[in-house]
Design an enzyme around this catalytic site. Structure first.
Site, PDB file in Angstrom:
ATOM      1  N   HIS A   1       6.977  36.681 -18.871  1.00 30.24           N
ATOM      2  CA  HIS A   1       7.017  35.988 -20.159  1.00 30.24           C
ATOM      3  C   HIS A   1       6.914  34.477 -20.023  1.00 30.24           C
ATOM      4  CE1 HIS A   1       8.371  39.853 -21.852  1.00 30.24           C
ATOM      5  NE2 HIS A   1       7.968  39.368 -23.007  1.00 30.24           N
ATOM      6  N   GLY A   2       7.260  33.943 -18.869  1.00 30.41           N
ATOM      7  CA  GLY A   2       7.164  32.500 -18.713  1.00 30.41           C
ATOM      8  C   GLY A   2       7.619  32.040 -17.345  1.00 30.41           C
TER       9      GLY A   2
END
Length: 349
Positions: free
Chosen positions: A279-280
């Site tokens: 996600h990041g």
């Protein structure tokens, strides 16, 4: 590469078995050459993703640990690279596992990888679910109308609800930390909890609707996740296609739950740390993934005998509270900022 990944049928008649999810699987012999090409192909795709998305994060942490000052130029992230990469990996793995035949038509392969409705925000469509539709699909007015209706619903979620609520969240999150009261911190958390659902599920509905208008059937990506009574149920309802991807291509190959308790805990930890990292490129995302991994293990091993004795309303309230705590670390710019916000929510300076 696809030709090398594809193996000869183990039985002359090319009989098929069924996976646990009902997917047809051709009986194949997995040769060392096929396994080598699988490894090479997956590694190349992950290296490309890692270079564009994570190399800055890696350099920053090396500098922090060693005291060095290695410089780098922040690269512009190619649009949709995460979903491109996952699409390619599902194709490679499905061919290797006999779930689909190698694609001989470069146009059909390019259509699957770059199919524009799903490139930006998903859903993640596994190749074996779309392979037959690349060659033959039906498109008629009733189906087009269903797709248009779903698109309008998704657009409404995004524009009329998510964007309006996001203005409140933006105003709250831009306040200085000493100007955020307990009530304001809860307001920001609640609005973000609603924003991310209506925004993301809205995009998914629009993508599925557009695909249906072109004759493609894509499975739903959200199933009322905020009615869940546990973290386990939440992840069966939230971003369903991502959960399927990590289940089919990471969790099950590691052994799933058909292993010892220690290895099962390891498998859960790997899957959820990867989920957060995907996600990041930041520690708060990794913490967020680990947070859910711990919750799932607690529900699996510590609470399995007492859950049924807890009233459903209490289960729902606790689950929703834990979900919102998770979102705090998801929307915070750093891990430290997440703990600060969480402290503000519970009146801790």
């Amino acid at each position: 590469i696809a030709s090398c990944l594809e193996h000869a049928p183990a039985r002359a008649n090319g009989a098929q078995d069924q996976d646990t999810d009902g997917t047809s699987r051709m009986q194949t012999v997995k040769t060392p050459t096929a396994k080598l090409f699988l490894t090479i192909a997956v590694a190349i795709n992950l290296l490309l993703l890692g270079f564009f998305k994570y190399y800055g994060f890696l350099v920053d942490n090396i500098n922090a640990l060693t005291g060095l000052s290695i410089g780098y130029t922040q690269l512009a992230l190619p649009i949709g690279i995460s979903f491109f990469t996952f699409s390619v990996i599902t194709y490679i793995a499905d061919v290797y596992n006999g779930k689909a035949e190698a694609q001989r038509n470069i146009i059909e392969y390019a259509l699957y990888v770059s199919f524009f409705p799903k490139v930006m925000s998903g859903p993640i469509v596994q190749y074996h679910d779309m392979a037959a539709q690349l060659r033959d699909r039906s498109c008629f007015m009733e189906k087009f109308g269903d797709g248009a209706r779903l698109f309008v619903v998704g657009l409404g979620k995004k524009v009329l609800i998510a964007d309006c609520l996001n203005s409140t969240f933006t105003a709250v999150s831009s306040l200085p930390s000493n100007g955020v009261s307990t009530l304001t911190a809860w307001l920001g958390c609640i609005t973000y909890t609603l924003v991310i659902y209506f925004d993301f599920s809205g995009y998914s509905d629009m993508a599925i609707g557009i695909a249906k208008m072109f004759g493609f059937d894509i499975s739903k990506n959200f199933d009322y996740p905020y009615i869940s009574k546990s973290a386990t149920e939440f992840w069966r309802r939230w971003h369903i296609s991502l959960g399927r991807f990590f289940r089919d291509y990471v969790y099950i190959p590691l052994g799933g739950n058909r292993v010892t308790v220690a290895k099962h805990i390891r498998n859960i930890a790997i899957v959820w740390l990867l989920t957060g990292f995907w996600h990041g490129a930041a520690w708060n995302f990794i913490f967020w993934g680990g947070f859910y991994g711990v919750l799932l293990l607690i529900e699996k091993y510590l609470l399995k005998d007492v859950v049924d004795r807890i009233p459903a309303a209490v289960q729902h309230i606790v689950a929703l509270l834990l979900i919102m705590i998770g979102w705090v670390f998801f929307f915070s710019p750093t891990l430290g900022a997440g703990f600060v916000w969480l402290g503000q929510m519970f009146g801790i300076s």
